[in-house]
Design a protein around this motif. Structure first.
Motif, mmCIF file in Angstrom:
data_model
loop_
_atom_site.group_PDB
_atom_site.id
_atom_site.type_symbol
_atom_site.label_atom_id
_atom_site.label_comp_id
_atom_site.label_asym_id
_atom_site.label_seq_id
_atom_site.Cartn_x
_atom_site.Cartn_y
_atom_site.Cartn_z
ATOM 1 N N GLY A 1 0.822 -1.212 0.000
ATOM 2 C CA GLY A 1 0.000 0.000 0.000
ATOM 3 C C GLY A 1 0.849 1.252 0.000
ATOM 4 N N ASN A 2 1.923 1.241 0.799
ATOM 5 C CA ASN A 2 2.834 2.396 0.847
ATOM 6 C C ASN A 2 3.542 2.605 -0.484
ATOM 7 N N LEU A 3 3.985 1.491 -1.108
ATOM 8 C CA LEU A 3 4.687 1.603 -2.385
ATOM 9 C C LEU A 3 3.787 2.199 -3.465
ATOM 10 N N SER A 4 2.487 1.834 -3.422
ATOM 11 C CA SER A 4 1.557 2.330 -4.452
ATOM 12 C C SER A 4 1.362 3.844 -4.366
ATOM 13 N N ARG A 5 1.629 4.427 -3.194
ATOM 14 C CA ARG A 5 1.433 5.868 -3.014
ATOM 15 C C ARG A 5 2.710 6.670 -3.249
ATOM 16 N N LEU A 6 3.824 5.959 -3.481
ATOM 17 C CA LEU A 6 5.103 6.640 -3.642
ATOM 18 C C LEU A 6 5.512 6.654 -5.105
ATOM 19 N N SER A 7 6.258 7.694 -5.500
ATOM 20 C CA SER A 7 6.720 7.798 -6.886
ATOM 21 C C SER A 7 8.224 7.986 -6.987
ATOM 22 N N GLY A 8 8.821 8.682 -6.023
ATOM 23 C CA GLY A 8 10.264 8.936 -6.076
ATOM 24 C C GLY A 8 11.081 7.694 -5.743
ATOM 25 N N GLN A 9 12.225 7.546 -6.435
ATOM 26 C CA GLN A 9 13.089 6.377 -6.225
ATOM 27 C C GLN A 9 13.654 6.350 -4.803
ATOM 28 N N GLN A 10 14.016 7.520 -4.283
ATOM 29 C CA GLN A 10 14.582 7.578 -2.938
ATOM 30 C C GLN A 10 13.538 7.182 -1.890
ATOM 31 N N GLU A 11 12.280 7.648 -2.094
ATOM 32 C CA GLU A 11 11.212 7.300 -1.153
ATOM 33 C C GLU A 11 10.930 5.797 -1.183
ATOM 34 N N ILE A 12 10.930 5.231 -2.384
ATOM 35 C CA ILE A 12 10.696 3.786 -2.522
ATOM 36 C C ILE A 12 11.815 2.998 -1.848
ATOM 37 N N LYS A 13 13.059 3.464 -2.039
ATOM 38 C CA LYS A 13 14.209 2.798 -1.428
ATOM 39 C C LYS A 13 14.114 2.823 0.098
ATOM 40 N N GLU A 14 13.703 3.990 0.640
ATOM 41 C CA GLU A 14 13.564 4.124 2.089
ATOM 42 C C GLU A 14 12.444 3.238 2.617
ATOM 43 N N GLU A 15 11.331 3.163 1.873
ATOM 44 C CA GLU A 15 10.211 2.313 2.286
ATOM 45 C C GLU A 15 10.632 0.840 2.319
ATOM 46 N N LYS A 16 11.397 0.403 1.324
ATOM 47 C CA LYS A 16 11.869 -0.989 1.298
ATOM 48 C C LYS A 16 12.798 -1.276 2.479
ATOM 49 N N TYR A 17 13.617 -0.284 2.819
ATOM 50 C CA TYR A 17 14.534 -0.442 3.952
ATOM 51 C C TYR A 17 13.751 -0.579 5.262
ATOM 52 N N VAL A 18 12.727 0.290 5.429
ATOM 53 C CA VAL A 18 11.894 0.235 6.633
ATOM 54 C C VAL A 18 11.147 -1.099 6.707
ATOM 55 N N HIS A 19 10.623 -1.542 5.566
ATOM 56 C CA HIS A 19 9.897 -2.819 5.515
ATOM 57 C C HIS A 19 10.809 -3.987 5.906
ATOM 58 N N LYS A 20 12.034 -3.945 5.411
ATOM 59 C CA LYS A 20 12.995 -5.003 5.738
ATOM 60 C C LYS A 20 13.278 -5.041 7.244
ATOM 61 N N ASN A 21 13.414 -3.864 7.844
ATOM 62 C CA ASN A 21 13.658 -3.796 9.291
ATOM 63 C C ASN A 21 12.461 -4.311 10.087
ATOM 64 N N ARG A 22 11.263 -3.992 9.614
ATOM 65 C CA ARG A 22 10.052 -4.457 10.310
ATOM 66 C C ARG A 22 9.948 -5.996 10.238
ATOM 67 N N LEU A 23 10.288 -6.550 9.088
ATOM 68 C CA LEU A 23 10.292 -8.012 8.951
ATOM 69 C C LEU A 23 11.325 -8.644 9.896
ATOM 70 N N PHE A 24 12.469 -7.991 10.003
ATOM 71 C CA PHE A 24 13.515 -8.483 10.901
ATOM 72 C C PHE A 24 13.043 -8.443 12.356
ATOM 73 N N ASP A 25 12.381 -7.334 12.738
ATOM 74 C CA ASP A 25 11.850 -7.223 14.103
ATOM 75 C C ASP A 25 10.816 -8.312 14.389
ATOM 76 N N ALA A 26 9.980 -8.598 13.397
ATOM 77 C CA ALA A 26 8.972 -9.657 13.563
ATOM 78 C C ALA A 26 9.634 -11.018 13.739
ATOM 79 N N LYS A 27 10.702 -11.237 12.973
ATOM 80 C CA LYS A 27 11.448 -12.494 13.086
ATOM 81 C C LYS A 27 12.084 -12.614 14.465
ATOM 82 N N MET A 28 12.676 -11.529 14.963
ATOM 83 C CA MET A 28 13.284 -11.533 16.282
ATOM 84 C C MET A 28 12.244 -11.786 17.378
ATOM 85 N N MET A 29 11.044 -11.223 17.199
ATOM 86 C CA MET A 29 9.972 -11.434 18.171
ATOM 87 C C MET A 29 9.553 -12.906 18.190
#
Length: 553
Positions: free
Chosen positions: A142-170
């Protein structure tokens, strides 16, 4: 049975404690009776024995005072032991009653419900993780669909990766808590038995606890890092045992073949034990093979059958006037002295000038090979006296006693490493030489001492090899043996990072390499390809060692 929570089967902490309560009350009452019986008996015996030991160590007391206090406390000790003996039968009866109750109720009424609850909790935790991942993925898309800039998309992917890591750690945290809960439930029975028996368990109970603790602490990654190479080698050896009868029409794993492997491994054991001490100091020794060639040549000249056919610097030696026994001992002494002389030189340069052992021992290798080849013109000196092998390494009912020499070396070096100050200092210097020096350990002395010990073992090993091969000493003999010795240590778990290593690992490493080489030879594999196998094993072993080091860091 206690009512479960809303899920029907997963127990809450309160429900688990309620399941445990009947055992606590029943065994607690018995424990109180046992404690009252032990108060004037066993407890007093333990206290008085400790007090007597304190009096014996007390240097502030005069001899008369010490004797008076000891006599007084020994009298009290005798009274306490009498009470202990009087109550022994009653205490044993109470312990038996408590253990019978635990046997009848612990597993069925407490441990099994907890284990089943933990199993369901694991499933629930994994399902929770799957739901969380799906939720994060949906939110991410949903977040990716609302973004257009490459830098914003890159940051969103980074945040998503960290959230997945936190879920794995939990998830891993939840699974570990469930594992802890199950382990604590299992250990509770032994906690009660520990109190009843004052930490005295039967052999079966001890083994059961060890197995449970192993399962509790087991880590697949650590296990594969520690044992992956051994597993692979065992599988290779099993394959060779299957292939050899098919290709060569002869079994590989026979009594005679095992004895031959042990016989070949025995001289090499001395070399591996010697270089293992240097590897503990984060060093190595490239001159081992040349030491063997020098020792073999020296021993063959002294124990030669008749007058030597070759000369040393043009001189022909004749030791035939000496008794055979004297020549055997003289050969051993000279081999040990020569090898120790050269290892001491390498050790001195390593310790004094902080020279890496790779350089100092490579210099040794070149000097030894050059000297021995020049002195002997590179010729082989033939056979030794035929009676010597039966004196040094006789076969008793087909059993090669050369194996006993290796066993003796293993025992002696194990004692040096584990039971002497030098051995403890060896590990300390290997771990951190600067800290060892600050604590008063002579880094120079330990380093040179390790090289001296290696030289003694090299001398013994080359002398034994000469007796095993009935001579045939030459400067070229032993070429490549340094690689076998070093590889055996590495495969056996002696780490090039220093301080890590056991004698048992060295022994296993030597047997592994000797058995593998012997098996490939019987199978008819070319010697050059055997070097390829050895190289791959060394590379894998060192890679696993490096991974373990990185993991610790």
């Amino acid at each position: 049975m206690v009512m479960a929570n809303e899920n029907g089967k997963i127990l809450t902490a309160e429900q688990e404690m309620k399941l445990r309560q009947p055992m606590e009350e029943y065994v607690g009452k018995i424990q109180a009776k046992i404690d009252s019986l032990r108060a004037d008996g066993t407890d007093q015996v333990v206290a008085l024995q400790n007090h007597i030991d304190g009096i014996k160590r007390d240097r502030s007391l005069s001899r008369e005072e010490k004797e008076h206090k000891l006599a007084e406390n020994k009298a009290k000790l005798d009274q306490a032991r009498a009470v202990e003996e009087k109550n022994k039968g009653e205490v044993a009866k109470l312990i038996g009653d408590a253990e019978a109750y635990l046997k009848a109720h612990f597993k069925q009424e407490y441990y099994q419900p907890v284990a089943e609850s933990c199993k369901l909790e694991k499933e629930a935790a994994r399902e929770k993780y799957r739901r969380k991942v799906a939720e994060l993925e949906k939110e991410h898309q949903g977040n990716l669909s609302r973004l257009s800039g490459q830098q914003e998309i890159k940051e969103e992917k980074y945040v998503h990766k960290n959230r997945l890591f936190d879920a794995k750690m939990m998830l891993e945290k939840d699974l570990q808590q469930i594992k802890d809960r199950k382990h604590e439930a299992y250990a509770y029975k032994y906690h009660l038995i520990d109190l009843l028996r004052m930490s005295k368990f039967t052999w079966l109970e001890t083994q059961a606890q060890k197995w449970e603790n192993y399962k509790y602490t087991f880590n697949r990654r650590a296990f594969l890092l520690q044992n992956g190479l051994y597993i692979a080698i065992v599988l290779i050896f099993i394959m060779l045992c299957i292939i050899t009868p098919i290709v060569k029409n002869m079994p590989l794993l026979t009594y005679n073949n095992v004895l031959n492997i042990l016989q070949q491994a025995s001289p090499r054991m001395f070399l591996a034990l010697g270089v293992a001490g240097l590897i503990l100091l984060t060093g190595t020794d490239l001159s081992i093979g040349r030491m063997v060639g020098m020792g073999m040549t020296t021993a063959t000249i002294i124990m030669h059958q008749g007058i030597n056919t070759g000369g040393v610097f043009g001189h022909i030696f004749d030791f035939t006037s000496l008794p055979v026994g004297v020549r055997v001992i003289l050969a051993l002494v000279v081999c040990v002295l020569l090898c120790t002389f050269f290892t001491t030189i390498a050790g001195f340069f390593t310790a004094k000038f902080k020279m890496h052992p790779f350089i100092s021992t490579m210099a040794n290798m070149l000097v030894i090979f050059g000297l021995v080849t020049y002195a002997t013109k590179g010729v082989s000196f033939g056979a030794i006296e035929q009676t010597i092998p039966s004196m040094v390494v006789p076969k008793i009912n087909g059993f090669p006693t050369i194996i006993l020499w290796a066993v003796a070396a293993i025992a002696i070096v194990w004692f040096i490493w584990n039971k002497t100050t030098f051995g403890k200092n060896l590990y300390a210097v290997g771990g951190n030489p600067e800290a060892a020096a600050v604590s008063g350990i002579s880094v120079f002395g330990v380093t040179v001492g390790a090289f001296v010990l290696a030289g003694i073992l090299y001398g013994f090993g080359s002398w034994l090899e000469c007796a095993r091969m009935v001579g045939s000493g030459s400067a070229a003999y032993g070429q490549g043996w340094e690689m076998d010795a070093i590889a055996a240590c590495v495969v056996g778990g002696v780490s090039f990072t220093g301080r890590i290593g056991k004698i048992s690992g060295v022994v296993v490493g030597v047997f592994i390499f000797t058995a593998l080489t012997y098996s490939l030879t019987i199978l008819g594999i070319d010697t050059n390809l055997q070097f390829v196998f050895s190289g791959i094993i060394i590379l894998v072993a060192v890679t696993l060692d490096c991974l373990k080091y990185v993991q610790k860091k």
